[in-house]
Design a protein around this motif. Sequence first.
Motif, PDB file in Angstrom:
ATOM      1  N   SER A   1       0.825  -1.221   0.000  1.00  0.00           N
ATOM      2  CA  SER A   1       0.000   0.000   0.000  1.00  0.00           C
ATOM      3  C   SER A   1       0.860   1.272   0.000  1.00  0.00           C
ATOM      4  CB  SER A   1      -0.940   0.018   1.211  1.00  0.00           C
ATOM      5  OG  SER A   1      -0.202  -0.038   2.414  1.00  0.00           O
ATOM      6  N   PHE A   2       2.145   1.120   0.360  1.00  0.00           N
ATOM      7  CA  PHE A   2       3.051   2.274   0.354  1.00  0.00           C
ATOM      8  C   PHE A   2       3.910   2.337  -0.917  1.00  0.00           C
ATOM      9  CE2 PHE A   2       2.688   1.827   5.091  1.00  0.00           C
ATOM     10  CZ  PHE A   2       2.141   3.074   5.335  1.00  0.00           C
ATOM     11  N   GLU A   3       3.702   1.368  -1.820  1.00  0.00           N
ATOM     12  CA  GLU A   3       4.638   1.244  -2.953  1.00  0.00           C
ATOM     13  C   GLU A   3       4.794   2.538  -3.738  1.00  0.00           C
ATOM     14  OE1 GLU A   3       5.253  -0.905  -7.242  1.00  0.00           O
ATOM     15  OE2 GLU A   3       3.942  -1.913  -5.821  1.00  0.00           O
ATOM     16  N   VAL A   4       3.684   3.240  -3.917  1.00  0.00           N
ATOM     17  CA  VAL A   4       3.712   4.477  -4.704  1.00  0.00           C
ATOM     18  C   VAL A   4       4.651   5.530  -4.068  1.00  0.00           C
ATOM     19  CG1 VAL A   4       1.666   5.472  -3.568  1.00  0.00           C
ATOM     20  CG2 VAL A   4       2.219   6.150  -5.904  1.00  0.00           C
ATOM     21  N   HIS A   5       4.884   5.412  -2.762  1.00  0.00           N
ATOM     22  CA  HIS A   5       5.730   6.386  -2.059  1.00  0.00           C
ATOM     23  C   HIS A   5       7.153   5.871  -1.805  1.00  0.00           C
ATOM     24  CE1 HIS A   5       2.032   8.555  -1.258  1.00  0.00           C
ATOM     25  NE2 HIS A   5       1.528   7.498  -0.656  1.00  0.00           N
ATOM     26  N   ALA A   6       7.459   4.663  -2.270  1.00  0.00           N
ATOM     27  CA  ALA A   6       8.690   3.974  -1.845  1.00  0.00           C
ATOM     28  C   ALA A   6       9.964   4.747  -2.143  1.00  0.00           C
ATOM     29  CB  ALA A   6       8.767   2.592  -2.482  1.00  0.00           C
ATOM     30  N   TYR A   7       9.942   5.566  -3.199  1.00  0.00           N
ATOM     31  CA  TYR A   7      11.184   6.252  -3.576  1.00  0.00           C
ATOM     32  C   TYR A   7      11.169   7.736  -3.239  1.00  0.00           C
ATOM     33  CZ  TYR A   7      12.185   1.725  -5.361  1.00  0.00           C
ATOM     34  OH  TYR A   7      12.393   0.378  -5.420  1.00  0.00           O
ATOM     35  N   GLN A   8      10.242   8.104  -2.351  1.00  0.00           N
ATOM     36  CA  GLN A   8      10.317   9.437  -1.750  1.00  0.00           C
ATOM     37  C   GLN A   8      11.307   9.342  -0.595  1.00  0.00           C
ATOM     38  OE1 GLN A   8       6.367  10.633  -0.578  1.00  0.00           O
ATOM     39  NE2 GLN A   8       5.540  10.283  -2.617  1.00  0.00           N
TER      40      GLN A   8
ATOM     41  N   LYS B   1      11.447   9.535   2.509  1.00  0.00           N
ATOM     42  CA  LYS B   1      10.639   9.556   3.740  1.00  0.00           C
ATOM     43  C   LYS B   1      10.722   8.214   4.447  1.00  0.00           C
ATOM     44  CE  LYS B   1       7.052  12.727   2.030  1.00  0.00           C
ATOM     45  NZ  LYS B   1       5.648  12.793   1.574  1.00  0.00           N
ATOM     46  N   ALA B   2      10.481   8.242   5.766  1.00  0.00           N
ATOM     47  CA  ALA B   2      10.341   7.002   6.550  1.00  0.00           C
ATOM     48  C   ALA B   2       8.888   6.540   6.460  1.00  0.00           C
ATOM     49  CB  ALA B   2      10.714   7.268   8.004  1.00  0.00           C
TER      50      ALA B   2
ATOM     51  N   THR C   1       9.702   1.573  11.857  1.00  0.00           N
ATOM     52  CA  THR C   1       9.664   2.244  10.554  1.00  0.00           C
ATOM     53  C   THR C   1      10.852   1.796   9.703  1.00  0.00           C
ATOM     54  OG1 THR C   1      10.963   4.100  11.406  1.00  0.00           O
ATOM     55  CG2 THR C   1       8.568   4.348  11.445  1.00  0.00           C
ATOM     56  N   ILE C   2      10.695   1.978   8.390  1.00  0.00           N
ATOM     57  CA  ILE C   2      11.836   1.877   7.491  1.00  0.00           C
ATOM     58  C   ILE C   2      12.416   3.288   7.423  1.00  0.00           C
ATOM     59  CG2 ILE C   2      10.338   2.193   5.453  1.00  0.00           C
ATOM     60  CD1 ILE C   2      12.305   0.504   3.827  1.00  0.00           C
ATOM     61  N   SER C   3      13.704   3.436   7.706  1.00  0.00           N
ATOM     62  CA  SER C   3      14.319   4.773   7.750  1.00  0.00           C
ATOM     63  C   SER C   3      14.237   5.449   6.383  1.00  0.00           C
ATOM     64  CB  SER C   3      15.790   4.671   8.154  1.00  0.00           C
ATOM     65  OG  SER C   3      15.914   4.265   9.487  1.00  0.00           O
ATOM     66  N   GLN C   4      14.248   6.781   6.400  1.00  0.00           N
ATOM     67  CA  GLN C   4      14.247   7.484   5.121  1.00  0.00           C
ATOM     68  C   GLN C   4      15.581   7.206   4.412  1.00  0.00           C
ATOM     69  OE1 GLN C   4      14.371  11.701   6.976  1.00  0.00           O
ATOM     70  NE2 GLN C   4      15.047  12.015   4.873  1.00  0.00           N
ATOM     71  N   PRO C   5      15.562   7.153   3.080  1.00  0.00           N
ATOM     72  CA  PRO C   5      16.776   6.832   2.331  1.00  0.00           C
ATOM     73  C   PRO C   5      17.971   7.730   2.677  1.00  0.00           C
ATOM     74  CG  PRO C   5      14.876   6.673   0.902  1.00  0.00           C
ATOM     75  CD  PRO C   5      14.379   7.219   2.205  1.00  0.00           C
ATOM     76  N   TYR C   6      17.718   9.014   2.944  1.00  0.00           N
ATOM     77  CA  TYR C   6      18.837   9.903   3.301  1.00  0.00           C
ATOM     78  C   TYR C   6      19.536   9.409   4.567  1.00  0.00           C
ATOM     79  CZ  TYR C   6      21.502  13.864   5.001  1.00  0.00           C
ATOM     80  OH  TYR C   6      22.518  14.655   5.486  1.00  0.00           O
ATOM     81  N   THR C   7      18.740   8.988   5.556  1.00  0.00           N
ATOM     82  CA  THR C   7      19.315   8.505   6.819  1.00  0.00           C
ATOM     83  C   THR C   7      20.142   7.246   6.590  1.00  0.00           C
ATOM     84  OG1 THR C   7      17.435   9.432   8.021  1.00  0.00           O
ATOM     85  CG2 THR C   7      18.764   7.802   9.187  1.00  0.00           C
ATOM     86  N   VAL C   8      19.600   6.318   5.801  1.00  0.00           N
ATOM     87  CA  VAL C   8      20.316   5.079   5.471  1.00  0.00           C
ATOM     88  C   VAL C   8      21.631   5.413   4.765  1.00  0.00           C
ATOM     89  CG1 VAL C   8      20.221   2.999   4.023  1.00  0.00           C
ATOM     90  CG2 VAL C   8      18.226   3.673   5.380  1.00  0.00           C
ATOM     91  N   ALA C   9      21.561   6.314   3.797  1.00  0.00           N
ATOM     92  CA  ALA C   9      22.760   6.693   3.039  1.00  0.00           C
ATOM     93  C   ALA C   9      23.767   7.417   3.936  1.00  0.00           C
ATOM     94  CB  ALA C   9      22.365   7.588   1.858  1.00  0.00           C
TER      95      ALA C   9
END
Length: 213
Positions: free
Chosen positions: A44-51, A53-54, A62-70
């Motif tokens: 249900s979140f797939e459409v937002h997966a590459y924003q 955001k967490a 939560t899954i961390s936002q990509p910036y945090t992971v990077a």
Amino acid sequence: MEDKARHQGLRNQLVSVLEQKGITDKNVLDAIKKIPRHLFLDSSFEVHAYQDKAFPIGSGQTISQPYTVAFQSQLLEVKKDHKILEIGTGSGYQTAVLCSLGAKVFSIERQKELFKQTSSLFPKLNIRPKYLSFGDGYKGLPSYAPFDSIIVTAGAPFIPQPLMAQLKVGGRLVIPLGEDVQIMTLLIRVNETQFEKHEFGEFRFVPLLEDKN
């Protein structure tokens, strides 16, 4: 579990956003570009997966936002075959990034349902951490120590002593410290008794849970 050309296009856009926000490690950016983040999220979140955001992943996590992971991955300065201890497997996305960087990842998860879910996801995505453990991240994994680096993916009120003890001399420990808002903190082990400390501004993480039993 499909990864389509449009997903790749969205990942390319995400990498551009991360570069604009100051991520410079090419290997980290390549890993983000390669890993299908949408497969680590509820559909249900797939459409937002590459924003950038967490998102919730169940069990209050939560899954961390990509910036945090990077950002955390960049601070680790990962080299191929580095032994890395990850505290908080969560969705497995950070684990996947570290594996993609060539690290041997040992990961601990405290939430049983999340542990089972992520353990069954990795083989489907051909992601091969060295060892997954269900247990208390505050204790680390002493039987597999020492580690080249340690990454904590939840907010900790203090730095657990066992984690410091399990870090190699020259090793790097990246941990978000604080209660409501965390300061991203890097410890570098200088020798058996001394650590260098560096701070990198405010982030927000779910709390690091301790086994009270």
